[in-house]
Design a protein around this motif. Structure first.
Motif, PDB file in Angstrom:
ATOM      1  N   THR A  72       0.842  -1.200   0.000  1.00 55.21           N
ATOM      2  CA  THR A  72       0.000   0.000   0.000  1.00 55.21           C
ATOM      3  C   THR A  72       0.875   1.247   0.000  1.00 55.21           C
ATOM      4  O   THR A  72       1.815   1.343   0.782  1.00 55.21           O
ATOM      5  CB  THR A  72      -0.903   0.013   1.248  1.00 55.21           C
ATOM      6  OG1 THR A  72      -1.558  -1.240   1.324  1.00 55.21           O
ATOM      7  CG2 THR A  72      -1.929   1.120   1.162  1.00 55.21           C
ATOM      8  N   ARG A  73       0.583   2.184  -0.893  1.00 55.75           N
ATOM      9  CA  ARG A  73       1.369   3.419  -0.910  1.00 55.75           C
ATOM     10  C   ARG A  73       0.800   4.379   0.126  1.00 55.75           C
ATOM     11  O   ARG A  73      -0.307   4.190   0.630  1.00 55.75           O
ATOM     12  CB  ARG A  73       1.390   4.028  -2.313  1.00 55.75           C
ATOM     13  CG  ARG A  73       0.031   4.284  -2.893  1.00 55.75           C
ATOM     14  CD  ARG A  73       0.067   4.382  -4.399  1.00 55.75           C
ATOM     15  NE  ARG A  73       0.575   5.642  -4.903  1.00 55.75           N
ATOM     16  CZ  ARG A  73      -0.115   6.775  -4.959  1.00 55.75           C
ATOM     17  NH1 ARG A  73      -1.334   6.851  -4.479  1.00 55.75           N
ATOM     18  NH2 ARG A  73       0.421   7.858  -5.477  1.00 55.75           N
ATOM     19  N   ASP A  74       1.563   5.430   0.458  1.00 53.05           N
ATOM     20  CA  ASP A  74       1.068   6.453   1.384  1.00 53.05           C
ATOM     21  C   ASP A  74      -0.153   7.114   0.763  1.00 53.05           C
ATOM     22  O   ASP A  74      -0.197   7.309  -0.456  1.00 53.05           O
ATOM     23  CB  ASP A  74       2.131   7.534   1.599  1.00 53.05           C
ATOM     24  CG  ASP A  74       3.367   6.965   2.289  1.00 53.05           C
ATOM     25  OD1 ASP A  74       3.330   5.779   2.670  1.00 53.05           O
ATOM     26  OD2 ASP A  74       4.350   7.713   2.415  1.00 53.05           O
ATOM     27  N   ASN A  99      -6.357   7.104  -3.707  1.00 49.11           N
ATOM     28  CA  ASN A  99      -6.209   6.304  -2.492  1.00 49.11           C
ATOM     29  C   ASN A  99      -6.944   4.983  -2.729  1.00 49.11           C
ATOM     30  O   ASN A  99      -7.684   4.857  -3.722  1.00 49.11           O
ATOM     31  CB  ASN A  99      -6.724   7.078  -1.269  1.00 49.11           C
ATOM     32  CG  ASN A  99      -8.202   7.408  -1.383  1.00 49.11           C
ATOM     33  OD1 ASN A  99      -9.026   6.504  -1.405  1.00 49.11           O
ATOM     34  ND2 ASN A  99      -8.542   8.683  -1.483  1.00 49.11           N
TER      35      ASN A  99
END
Ligand code: NAD
Length: 352
Positions: A2-4, A186
Motif C-alpha cells: 500500500t502506498r502512502d 487512495n
C-alpha cells in the motif's frame, strides 16, 4: 504494497431509491430548513412544478432558468428570487447545469442544497463550481459548494433520452478512468472508480435496449454517484483538461465532448500506466482505448469531434491551450502528440 495516502470523505447525506424524491420535504426538515427554492432548467420546469406542489408550504418558489456552464448573469437573477422569497435552502432538480446553479447560490449565501440528479454528470457530489462570466469559465472549490443532501431517484431518470443517457454515462466514466491514475488516488477512490465503471458497463447497454428499465436506471445512478465522488476527491488530468478547453473555447456540448474524447485520452495515458488502467481493460475487454471505443460505439455514442462542428484548425488552438500550462498527467504531454490525439478524435478513429 500500500502506498502512502490521504483519505477524506465528504459530509453529505446520500439517499438512494425509487420514489425517494418524495422524501425531499423530510430532508428539508432534517437539515433545519423551512422554505426551499426549487431550481430546474426551462426544459424540466414541469417536473420542478410538480415537486414544488408536493412540498406545499415548504416551497418558497421556483426558478426554472438554469442553463449550461452556470453564467453569472443567470445566478444573479436567481439570487434576486432567493432574496424576494426568503428561501433558506435550494432544491436542485436536474443535471449538472441545475446543480451548478444551486452550487453558485450556495457559494454566495452558504444556503444548504438538496440535489435530485437526473443525469449521470456527478456534479452533485463535488465541492467544485464552474461558472462563466463574459465568455470566460472559471472554477472554484469550497466546502460551501458541496451539496448537503443528494437524493438519487431512478424514477426521475426513466425519461432521460437514450442518447443523453449514453453520453452522460461516458462523461461519468471519464471521471473514474482519470481517478484510477490520479496522483492523489487512495485505495477507496480506486475501488469506487472500478465499481463505477462496472456499473455503467452493465447498465448502459440495458438502458439502450430498454430505456424504462428501472433496475438499469438505478444501477447507472449508482455508477454516477461513484464516479462523481472520485471526481470530487482526487485530481483529474489530460482528459478533463482537453474537454474543459473544448467546452470553454468552442462551446461544444459537455457530455458529448467527454464521450468522444474518453477512449483517446485513456489510450494515451494507458501507455504510461498500464498497471493503473488495467481495470478499464478488464471491465471493457481488449485494450483500454479500444475497449472503451467499442463500448461507446455499441451504445450509439458520438465518436468524432468533427460531428460537433469543430474544424481541423480548431484542433491546433485546442492543442496549444491544452498544453500551455503544466499540470499533472501520468504521461508527459507535448503539443504534437496532443494534436495527433485530437486528430484521431476528430476523425472518429478507433484507438489501438
Ligand atoms: P444538463 O444539466 O445541461 O442537461 C442537459 C439537458 O437535459 C437540460 O435541458 C436538462 O433539463 C435535460 N435533462 C436533464 N435530465 C433530464 C431527464 N432525466 N429527462 C429529460 N431531460 C433531462 O447536462 P449535464 O451533462 O448533466 O450537465 C452539464 C453541466 O454540468 C456542464 O455545465 C458541466 O460543466 C457541469 N458539470 C459540473 C461538474 C462539477 O463537479 N462542477 C461535474 C460534471 C458536470
Amino acid at each position: 504494497m500500500t502506498r502512502d495516502f490521504v483519505y477524506s470523505t465528504s459530509p453529505a447525506h446520500i439517499v438512494f431509491g425509487s420514489g425517494k424524491a418524495g422524501t425531499v420535504g423530510e430532508w428539508i426538515d432534517r437539515i433545519g430548513c423551512r422554505r426551499a427554492l426549487v431550481l430546474s432548467t426551462p426544459h424540466q420546469r414541469a417536473d420542478a412544478e410538480r415537486l414544488a406542489e408536493t412540498l406545499g408550504s415548504r416551497a418558497a418558489g421556483i426558478f426554472a432558468g438554469a442553463v449550461m456552464h452556470t453564467p453569472v448573469e443567470v445566478t444573479e437573477r436567481a439570487m434576486e428570487i432567493v432574496r424576494q422569497t426568503g428561501a433558506d435552502c435550494v432544491v436542485s432538480l436536474g443535471g449538472g447545469s441545475t446543480t451548478g446553479l444551486g452550487k453558485a447560490i450556495a457559494y454566495r449565501t452558504d444556503l444548504p442544497q438538496i440535489v435530485i440528479p437526473t443525469t449521470y454528470a456527478g456534479s452533485e457530489v463535488t465541492p467544485i463550481l464552474g461558472q462563466t462570466e463574459g465568455g470566460r469559465k472559471t472554477t472554484v472549490r469550497s466546502a460551501a459548494i458541496l451539496p448537503e443532501v443528494v437524493i438519487y431517484d431512478p424514477a426521475l431518470t426513466l425519461g432521460l433520452p437514450v442518447g443523453m443517457s449514453v453520453t452522460s454515462g461516458l462523461n461519468a466514466m471519464a471521471h473514474a478512468v482519470e481517478a484510477l491514475y490520479a496522483e492523489d488516488r487512495n485505495p477507496v477512490s480506486s475501488l469506487m472508480a472500478a465499481e463505477g465503471l462496472r456499473a455503467f458497463k452493465r447498465s448502459l447497454p440495458a438502458i439502450v435496449a430498454t430505456p424504462e428499465d428501472g433496475e438499469a436506471r438505478a444501477e447507472a445512478l449508482y455508477g454516477a454517484w461513484l464516479c462523481g465522488t472520485v471526481l470530487g476527491t482526487v485530481g483529474m488530468a489530460l482528459h478533463h483538461k482537453i474537454c474543459h478547453t473544448l467546452g470553454g473555447r468552442f462551446d461544444t456540448p459537455h457530455a458529448d465532448t467527454h464521450a468522444i474524447m474518453l477512449p483517446h485520452t485513456a489510450a494515451f495515458n494507458a501507455v504510461a500506466v498500464p498497471d493503473l488502467t488495467a481495470p478499464v481493460a478488464e471491465v471493457f475487454g481488449g485494450s483500454v482505448g479500444g475497449g472503451l471505443w467499442d463500448f461507446a460505439r455499441a451504445a450509439g455514442a458520438p465518436l468524432a469531434l468533427k460531428d460537433l462542428g469543430l474544424s481541423e484548425k480548431d484542433l491546433d488552438l485546442t492543442a496549444e491551450i491544452a498544453t500551455q500550462n503544466p499540470y499533472r498527467n501520468p504521461r508527459p504531454i507535448d503539443r504534437p502528440s496532443i494534436r495527433a490525439l485530437l486528430q484521431d478524435a476528430w476523425e472518429g478513429r478507433r484507438p489501438d
